[in-house]
Write a protein that holds these residues in place. Sequence first.
Motif, PDB file in Angstrom:
ATOM      1  N   ASN A  54       0.808  -1.211   0.000  1.00 54.60           N
ATOM      2  CA  ASN A  54       0.000   0.000   0.000  1.00 54.60           C
ATOM      3  C   ASN A  54       0.848   1.271   0.000  1.00 54.60           C
ATOM      4  O   ASN A  54       0.313   2.374  -0.063  1.00 54.60           O
ATOM      5  CB  ASN A  54      -0.948   0.012   1.204  1.00 54.60           C
ATOM      6  N   LEU A  55       2.172   1.119   0.105  1.00 55.02           N
ATOM      7  CA  LEU A  55       3.072   2.268   0.102  1.00 55.02           C
ATOM      8  C   LEU A  55       4.126   2.112  -0.996  1.00 55.02           C
ATOM      9  O   LEU A  55       4.319   1.020  -1.530  1.00 55.02           O
ATOM     10  CB  LEU A  55       3.780   2.397   1.462  1.00 55.02           C
ATOM     11  N   ARG A  56       4.803   3.208  -1.280  1.00 52.34           N
ATOM     12  CA  ARG A  56       5.955   3.181  -2.185  1.00 52.34           C
ATOM     13  C   ARG A  56       7.100   3.893  -1.464  1.00 52.34           C
ATOM     14  O   ARG A  56       7.450   5.038  -1.782  1.00 52.34           O
ATOM     15  CB  ARG A  56       5.634   3.855  -3.523  1.00 52.34           C
ATOM     16  N   CYS A  57       7.680   3.206  -0.505  1.00 47.63           N
ATOM     17  CA  CYS A  57       8.716   3.803   0.337  1.00 47.63           C
ATOM     18  C   CYS A  57       9.985   4.064  -0.461  1.00 47.63           C
ATOM     19  O   CYS A  57      10.410   3.232  -1.268  1.00 47.63           O
ATOM     20  CB  CYS A  57       9.030   2.892   1.521  1.00 47.63           C
ATOM     21  N   ARG A  58      10.596   5.191  -0.201  1.00 49.78           N
ATOM     22  CA  ARG A  58      11.786   5.572  -0.956  1.00 49.78           C
ATOM     23  C   ARG A  58      13.000   4.739  -0.580  1.00 49.78           C
ATOM     24  O   ARG A  58      13.986   4.698  -1.318  1.00 49.78           O
ATOM     25  CB  ARG A  58      12.078   7.053  -0.713  1.00 49.78           C
ATOM     26  N   THR A  59      12.947   4.069   0.567  1.00 44.19           N
ATOM     27  CA  THR A  59      14.086   3.264   1.029  1.00 44.19           C
ATOM     28  C   THR A  59      13.913   1.775   0.758  1.00 44.19           C
ATOM     29  O   THR A  59      14.748   0.972   1.169  1.00 44.19           O
ATOM     30  CB  THR A  59      14.273   3.460   2.539  1.00 44.19           C
ATOM     31  N   CYS A  60      12.849   1.358   0.088  1.00 43.21           N
ATOM     32  CA  CYS A  60      12.527  -0.056  -0.072  1.00 43.21           C
ATOM     33  C   CYS A  60      13.571  -0.784  -0.923  1.00 43.21           C
ATOM     34  O   CYS A  60      14.030  -0.259  -1.935  1.00 43.21           O
ATOM     35  CB  CYS A  60      11.155  -0.210  -0.703  1.00 43.21           C
ATOM     36  N   TYR A  61      13.923  -2.002  -0.522  1.00 43.69           N
ATOM     37  CA  TYR A  61      14.874  -2.775  -1.303  1.00 43.69           C
ATOM     38  C   TYR A  61      14.209  -3.470  -2.480  1.00 43.69           C
ATOM     39  O   TYR A  61      14.891  -4.063  -3.319  1.00 43.69           O
ATOM     40  CB  TYR A  61      15.598  -3.814  -0.433  1.00 43.69           C
ATOM     41  N   TYR A  62      12.880  -3.417  -2.562  1.00 41.85           N
ATOM     42  CA  TYR A  62      12.174  -3.962  -3.719  1.00 41.85           C
ATOM     43  C   TYR A  62      12.191  -2.932  -4.843  1.00 41.85           C
ATOM     44  O   TYR A  62      11.813  -1.779  -4.649  1.00 41.85           O
ATOM     45  CB  TYR A  62      10.725  -4.271  -3.352  1.00 41.85           C
ATOM     46  N   ALA A  63      12.608  -3.356  -6.015  1.00 42.20           N
ATOM     47  CA  ALA A  63      12.573  -2.487  -7.189  1.00 42.20           C
ATOM     48  C   ALA A  63      11.285  -2.741  -7.967  1.00 42.20           C
ATOM     49  O   ALA A  63      10.586  -3.726  -7.734  1.00 42.20           O
ATOM     50  CB  ALA A  63      13.788  -2.751  -8.076  1.00 42.20           C
ATOM     51  N   ASN A 124       4.467  -2.415   7.456  1.00 42.45           N
ATOM     52  CA  ASN A 124       4.497  -0.955   7.614  1.00 42.45           C
ATOM     53  C   ASN A 124       3.495  -0.494   8.668  1.00 42.45           C
ATOM     54  O   ASN A 124       3.415   0.689   8.970  1.00 42.45           O
ATOM     55  CB  ASN A 124       4.255  -0.244   6.281  1.00 42.45           C
ATOM     56  N   GLY A 125       2.727  -1.425   9.229  1.00 38.84           N
ATOM     57  CA  GLY A 125       1.853  -1.142  10.360  1.00 38.84           C
ATOM     58  C   GLY A 125       0.449  -0.704  10.008  1.00 38.84           C
ATOM     59  O   GLY A 125      -0.476  -0.881  10.805  1.00 38.84           O
ATOM     60  N   ILE A 126       0.257  -0.155   8.828  1.00 38.40           N
ATOM     61  CA  ILE A 126      -1.041   0.422   8.488  1.00 38.40           C
ATOM     62  C   ILE A 126      -2.160  -0.627   8.461  1.00 38.40           C
ATOM     63  O   ILE A 126      -3.256  -0.375   8.981  1.00 38.40           O
ATOM     64  CB  ILE A 126      -0.956   1.182   7.153  1.00 38.40           C
ATOM     65  N   CYS A 153       7.296  12.330  13.559  1.00 39.30           N
ATOM     66  CA  CYS A 153       6.098  13.082  13.177  1.00 39.30           C
ATOM     67  C   CYS A 153       5.812  12.822  11.706  1.00 39.30           C
ATOM     68  O   CYS A 153       6.680  12.349  10.963  1.00 39.30           O
ATOM     69  CB  CYS A 153       6.327  14.580  13.418  1.00 39.30           C
ATOM     70  N   PRO A 154       4.611  13.169  11.255  1.00 37.73           N
ATOM     71  CA  PRO A 154       4.279  12.944   9.840  1.00 37.73           C
ATOM     72  C   PRO A 154       5.198  13.684   8.878  1.00 37.73           C
ATOM     73  O   PRO A 154       5.486  13.183   7.781  1.00 37.73           O
ATOM     74  CB  PRO A 154       2.835  13.444   9.726  1.00 37.73           C
ATOM     75  N   GLU A 155       5.650  14.885   9.265  1.00 36.59           N
ATOM     76  CA  GLU A 155       6.462  15.694   8.360  1.00 36.59           C
ATOM     77  C   GLU A 155       7.737  14.966   7.936  1.00 36.59           C
ATOM     78  O   GLU A 155       8.243  15.173   6.829  1.00 36.59           O
ATOM     79  CB  GLU A 155       6.821  17.028   9.021  1.00 36.59           C
ATOM     80  N   VAL A 156       8.283  14.127   8.812  1.00 45.25           N
ATOM     81  CA  VAL A 156       9.520  13.405   8.489  1.00 45.25           C
ATOM     82  C   VAL A 156       9.205  12.020   7.927  1.00 45.25           C
ATOM     83  O   VAL A 156       9.637  11.665   6.836  1.00 45.25           O
ATOM     84  CB  VAL A 156      10.424  13.285   9.733  1.00 45.25           C
ATOM     85  N   HIS A 157       8.440  11.257   8.676  1.00 43.13           N
ATOM     86  CA  HIS A 157       8.140   9.882   8.262  1.00 43.13           C
ATOM     87  C   HIS A 157       7.478   9.833   6.888  1.00 43.13           C
ATOM     88  O   HIS A 157       7.849   9.011   6.036  1.00 43.13           O
ATOM     89  CB  HIS A 157       7.227   9.234   9.316  1.00 43.13           C
ATOM     90  N   ASP A 158       6.496  10.697   6.657  1.00 48.06           N
ATOM     91  CA  ASP A 158       5.752  10.646   5.402  1.00 48.06           C
ATOM     92  C   ASP A 158       6.582  11.063   4.197  1.00 48.06           C
ATOM     93  O   ASP A 158       6.274  10.674   3.062  1.00 48.06           O
ATOM     94  CB  ASP A 158       4.509  11.546   5.492  1.00 48.06           C
ATOM     95  N   ILE A 160       9.410   9.961   3.616  1.00 41.60           N
ATOM     96  CA  ILE A 160      10.114   8.738   3.229  1.00 41.60           C
ATOM     97  C   ILE A 160       9.137   7.662   2.781  1.00 41.60           C
ATOM     98  O   ILE A 160       9.388   6.952   1.810  1.00 41.60           O
ATOM     99  CB  ILE A 160      10.969   8.229   4.408  1.00 41.60           C
ATOM    100  N   ARG A 161       7.983   7.559   3.451  1.00 38.41           N
ATOM    101  CA  ARG A 161       7.094   6.414   3.232  1.00 38.41           C
ATOM    102  C   ARG A 161       5.730   6.773   2.645  1.00 38.41           C
ATOM    103  O   ARG A 161       4.946   5.876   2.343  1.00 38.41           O
ATOM    104  CB  ARG A 161       6.922   5.647   4.545  1.00 38.41           C
ATOM    105  N   GLY A 162       5.441   8.049   2.492  1.00 45.75           N
ATOM    106  CA  GLY A 162       4.191   8.407   1.832  1.00 45.75           C
ATOM    107  C   GLY A 162       3.188   9.074   2.752  1.00 45.75           C
ATOM    108  O   GLY A 162       3.154   8.835   3.961  1.00 45.75           O
ATOM    109  N   ARG A 163       2.346   9.928   2.181  1.00 53.12           N
ATOM    110  CA  ARG A 163       1.367  10.710   2.938  1.00 53.12           C
ATOM    111  C   ARG A 163       0.423   9.808   3.720  1.00 53.12           C
ATOM    112  O   ARG A 163      -0.115   8.835   3.194  1.00 53.12           O
ATOM    113  CB  ARG A 163       0.573  11.606   1.992  1.00 53.12           C
TER     114      ARG A 163
END
Length: 398
Positions: A54-63, A124-126, A153-158, A160-163
């Motif tokens: 459900n996310l497209r994390c910028r740090t994900c090891y999946y391409a 990712n917990g969601i 906080c959302p400003e940092v976490h999001d 990297i991992r999405g809104r």
Amino acid sequence: MSVRAAARPLPLYAPESSPRNRLADWTQPVREGGPLRVMETPRSVELAITGRCNLRCRTCYYADEMTALADLPTASWLSLADELGEMAVMSVLLTGGEPLLHPDLREIVGAVVANRMRFRVNSNGIPATPAVAAFLKDTGRCDQVQVSIDGSCPEVHDRIRGRGSFVGAVAGIRALREAGVPVAVRVTINRVNLRDLPRLFPFLFEELGIEHVGTNEAFPRGAAQCNLKDLDMTPAERREAERTCLEAKVLYPALSASAGPLVMGRMLRLIDEDLARPPEERRRSGGSLSGCRVASQSLAVMHDGKVVPCLQLPHMVLGQAGVDPLRRIWQESVGLEYLRTRHRIPLGRLEECRDCRYQPYCTGGCPAIAYAVTGKTTGRDPRSCYRALKGEDPEFAF
């Protein structure tokens, strides 16, 4: 019903789409005193039960090319659980993708439990709603759910991992804890969240009440490789990350890491202290490519059924779940034999390490990162190189 896979010769190498994969050096096992002695079957197995997320994390090891692969059908996962049970595998890690999104999660977990295995989940917990948390608790065999949190906080976490991901992850953690499911948090340190770490660690330990917090860092695999320009820390930022993690470790002894700034900061201090001792009193614990014992206790299955040493080495395809018996892969695979001999390769044999004064302390780092950076699993991992971290390496600089 247990798997009865048709026997066929195990592949030496199954090339993927990238031309670079065909340059893999692992088909020629290194003979340096023989491979590690291992159990007849793996102790644990990683199962990436879905590539969907459900996310497209910028740090994900999946391409993108990995997430595009089709998931194994549920029946195959159920048969695989039976096969693992017959092998007396003790535990599995359910991961992905986002494993809690699998539409047949309860069936798959049920098959794991029916085969007397314990399990952990990376999420990712969601999707960890109260109902999902209650189900995991009721199995009686869920050892831990690890949730990724990268900001206070959302400003940092999001970023990297999405809104919306921060609020959802925190809600998931609270649902899991209220249900009595053990929760751990993984923090992926990078340039985006570096300055937030002094707020993040107190938030996790004190406000959320997390007992186990682990750290690593973004490294060049999958999506993280595409975003590395924005994620990678400068040498000065790395020093800052190391200091911050070391200071947090004093306040929160449960803070842990197997790689990244916390590990490297501690090792660099220990090396400097040891080098200050007389030569006869120095404590040397390295000298070979022994930093990773992948293939000695565990195995992994990608969401399309490819069997690999670990999910960070998707190019090293050892066989196909449901076709190649996992016991035979574990005992006879050339690729696993190669990785089991890796720990015997002296660093002095590597051209880039031959004249390094830190060689007696070094264990070569992660073979997956070594492959991502150098194209060789038998190369050094430059991101775990003490000489490079100190800015003394003639070939590699952060």
